[in-house]
Design an enzyme around this catalytic site. Structure first.
Site, PDB file in Angstrom:
ATOM      1  N   ILE A  91      65.570  91.184   8.211  1.00 54.27           N
ATOM      2  CA  ILE A  91      64.908  90.126   7.448  1.00 54.27           C
ATOM      3  C   ILE A  91      63.772  90.691   6.599  1.00 54.27           C
ATOM      4  O   ILE A  91      63.556  90.255   5.462  1.00 54.27           O
ATOM      5  CB  ILE A  91      64.386  89.046   8.415  1.00 54.27           C
ATOM      6  CG1 ILE A  91      65.569  88.361   9.097  1.00 54.27           C
ATOM      7  CG2 ILE A  91      63.520  88.017   7.695  1.00 54.27           C
ATOM      8  CD1 ILE A  91      65.190  87.517  10.303  1.00 54.27           C
ATOM      9  N   CYS A 121      37.666  64.316  29.242  1.00 49.82           N
ATOM     10  CA  CYS A 121      38.154  63.413  30.291  1.00 49.82           C
ATOM     11  C   CYS A 121      38.593  64.120  31.568  1.00 49.82           C
ATOM     12  O   CYS A 121      38.948  63.464  32.549  1.00 49.82           O
ATOM     13  CB  CYS A 121      39.300  62.554  29.762  1.00 49.82           C
ATOM     14  SG  CYS A 121      40.872  63.443  29.562  1.00 49.82           S
ATOM     15  N   HIS A 134      57.918  72.583  16.310  1.00 54.31           N
ATOM     16  CA  HIS A 134      57.606  72.841  17.717  1.00 54.31           C
ATOM     17  C   HIS A 134      56.103  72.943  17.969  1.00 54.31           C
ATOM     18  O   HIS A 134      55.684  73.401  19.030  1.00 54.31           O
ATOM     19  CB  HIS A 134      58.312  74.118  18.197  1.00 54.31           C
ATOM     20  CG  HIS A 134      59.789  73.960  18.289  1.00 54.31           C
ATOM     21  ND1 HIS A 134      60.664  75.030  18.311  1.00 54.31           N
ATOM     22  CD2 HIS A 134      60.568  72.849  18.363  1.00 54.31           C
ATOM     23  CE1 HIS A 134      61.913  74.574  18.383  1.00 54.31           C
ATOM     24  NE2 HIS A 134      61.873  73.264  18.417  1.00 54.31           N
ATOM     25  N   SER A 145      68.678  81.463  15.422  1.00 54.98           N
ATOM     26  CA  SER A 145      70.026  81.517  15.989  1.00 54.98           C
ATOM     27  C   SER A 145      70.838  80.271  15.674  1.00 54.98           C
ATOM     28  O   SER A 145      72.048  80.259  15.847  1.00 54.98           O
ATOM     29  CB  SER A 145      69.938  81.679  17.511  1.00 54.98           C
ATOM     30  OG  SER A 145      69.306  80.542  18.095  1.00 54.98           O
ATOM     31  N   CYS A 163      40.191  69.350  30.252  1.00 57.80           N
ATOM     32  CA  CYS A 163      39.626  68.732  29.063  1.00 57.80           C
ATOM     33  C   CYS A 163      38.133  68.470  29.267  1.00 57.80           C
ATOM     34  O   CYS A 163      37.722  67.912  30.295  1.00 57.80           O
ATOM     35  CB  CYS A 163      40.357  67.435  28.765  1.00 57.80           C
ATOM     36  SG  CYS A 163      39.666  66.488  27.370  1.00 57.80           S
ATOM     37  N   ALA A 168      62.303  82.483  15.255  1.00 58.94           N
ATOM     38  CA  ALA A 168      61.528  83.574  15.845  1.00 58.94           C
ATOM     39  C   ALA A 168      61.798  84.922  15.198  1.00 58.94           C
ATOM     40  O   ALA A 168      60.934  85.811  15.208  1.00 58.94           O
ATOM     41  CB  ALA A 168      61.811  83.652  17.344  1.00 58.94           C
ATOM     42  N   ASN A 180      70.035  86.347   8.839  1.00 58.17           N
ATOM     43  CA  ASN A 180      69.757  86.521  10.261  1.00 58.17           C
ATOM     44  C   ASN A 180      70.396  87.816  10.745  1.00 58.17           C
ATOM     45  O   ASN A 180      71.456  88.215  10.261  1.00 58.17           O
ATOM     46  CB  ASN A 180      70.313  85.338  11.069  1.00 58.17           C
ATOM     47  CG  ASN A 180      69.727  85.259  12.462  1.00 58.17           C
ATOM     48  OD1 ASN A 180      68.505  85.268  12.630  1.00 58.17           O
ATOM     49  ND2 ASN A 180      70.574  85.185  13.472  1.00 58.17           N
ATOM     50  N   CYS A 229      44.844  67.861  25.058  1.00 53.79           N
ATOM     51  CA  CYS A 229      44.739  67.244  26.375  1.00 53.79           C
ATOM     52  C   CYS A 229      45.901  66.283  26.561  1.00 53.79           C
ATOM     53  O   CYS A 229      46.156  65.437  25.696  1.00 53.79           O
ATOM     54  CB  CYS A 229      43.414  66.500  26.515  1.00 53.79           C
ATOM     55  SG  CYS A 229      43.265  65.562  28.062  1.00 53.79           S
TER      56      CYS A 229
END
Length: 268
Positions: A251, A170, A135, A209, A167, A36, A233, A143
């Site tokens: 950074i 469905c 991620h 981290s 959705c 992040a 970092n 859905c």
């Protein structure tokens, strides 16, 4: 990219920067892991920092739990509302994103493994084939029943009429195509990350981290395979003592300066 050197950029530890630069210059294959911290200069808050999402809103982490999300329509309504207001829709890639695209253009970027879900690496110029999004991505909605994927803006456009948009195929519960607490990581994605980690000379961890496993464990895997670990970092990480070089500087200044060195060596 504007020229940036150790003479013009006030690195807190010039020797550490120089070690990192030399390792990257000598590497034929570089695998990058980002977190992040890479996107904070684009106005997207991190999670655990002083102004992080989970620091400023203690309930935010609970809303990222798949069981809570699936079981409480009010939580889903709140999540959809927050998703529409998210900073990502106005954000653009920053100097760090553009630096990693420049690294790819040197021909040395083996893969870019990211924990981020904002898509800014791709907007910054890193090609899709180099990206491994462990991620998932908030740019798509999936859905939970039938698996239909829909671009997120199409679902957000329905919020004025539907607070918990279902959705269209469905009627199932939809959620951002990201990994929530309680969900398993995609095994194919993790396999790709594993291959890229074992097939590099330098493993560069930026803006993370290194506390979330199994992704943080890629550092161990890289070192066991013989790669040098380089960490950039703002704050200390659990892997600092094991890394070949650690740079604790902003950074947005550090990464472009390091990539400039790689580009200069690649040109010779």
């Amino acid at each position: 990219m504007a020229a940036m050197t150790t003479d013009s950029t006030p690195f807190s530890d010039p020797e550490a920067f120089e070690r990192a630069a030399q390792l990257l210059e000598s590497a034929g294959r570089i695998t990058v892991l980002t977190g992040a911290g890479v996107s904070t200069d684009s106005g997207i808050p991190d999670f655990r920092g002083p102004n992080g999402v989970w620091t400023t809103d203690p309930d935010a982490q609970a809303r990222s739990d798949i069981g809570i999300y699936m079981g409480d329509v009010n939580v889903r309504r709140q999540v959809w509302s927050q998703r529409r207001a998210h900073q990502v829709w106005e954000a653009g890639p920053n100097a760090a994103h553009r630096a990693l695209a420049a690294l790819d253009r040197t021909g040395r970027l083996r893969a870019l493994i990211t924990q981020n879900i904002d898509g800014l690496h791709q907007l910054g110029g890193v090609p899709d084939e180099r990206m491994i999004e462990v991620h998932g991505t908030m740019l798509w909605v999936r859905c939970t029943a039938c698996g239909l994927r829909t671009p997120t803006p199409e679902v957000l456009a329905r919020l004025d009429e539907e607070s918990d948009p279902r959705c269209v195929e469905c009627g199932g519960i939809q959620k951002s195509d990201t990994i929530s607490f309680g969900q398993n990581l995609d095994p194919d994605v993790i396999l790709a990350a594993t291959h890229a980690t074992r097939d590099c000379d330098v493993f560069l961890a930026v803006g993370t981290s290194l506390t979330v496993h199994p992704v943080a464990g890629l550092c161990d895997m890289a070192m066991m395979a013989g790669a040098a670990l380089v960490i950039v970092n703002g704050e200390p990480t659990p892997y600092d003592d094991f890394a070949s070089a650690v740079v604790h500087d902003p950074i947005g200044a550090t990464l472009p300066a390091l990539v400039e060195r790689v580009g200069a060596s690649a040109a010779h």
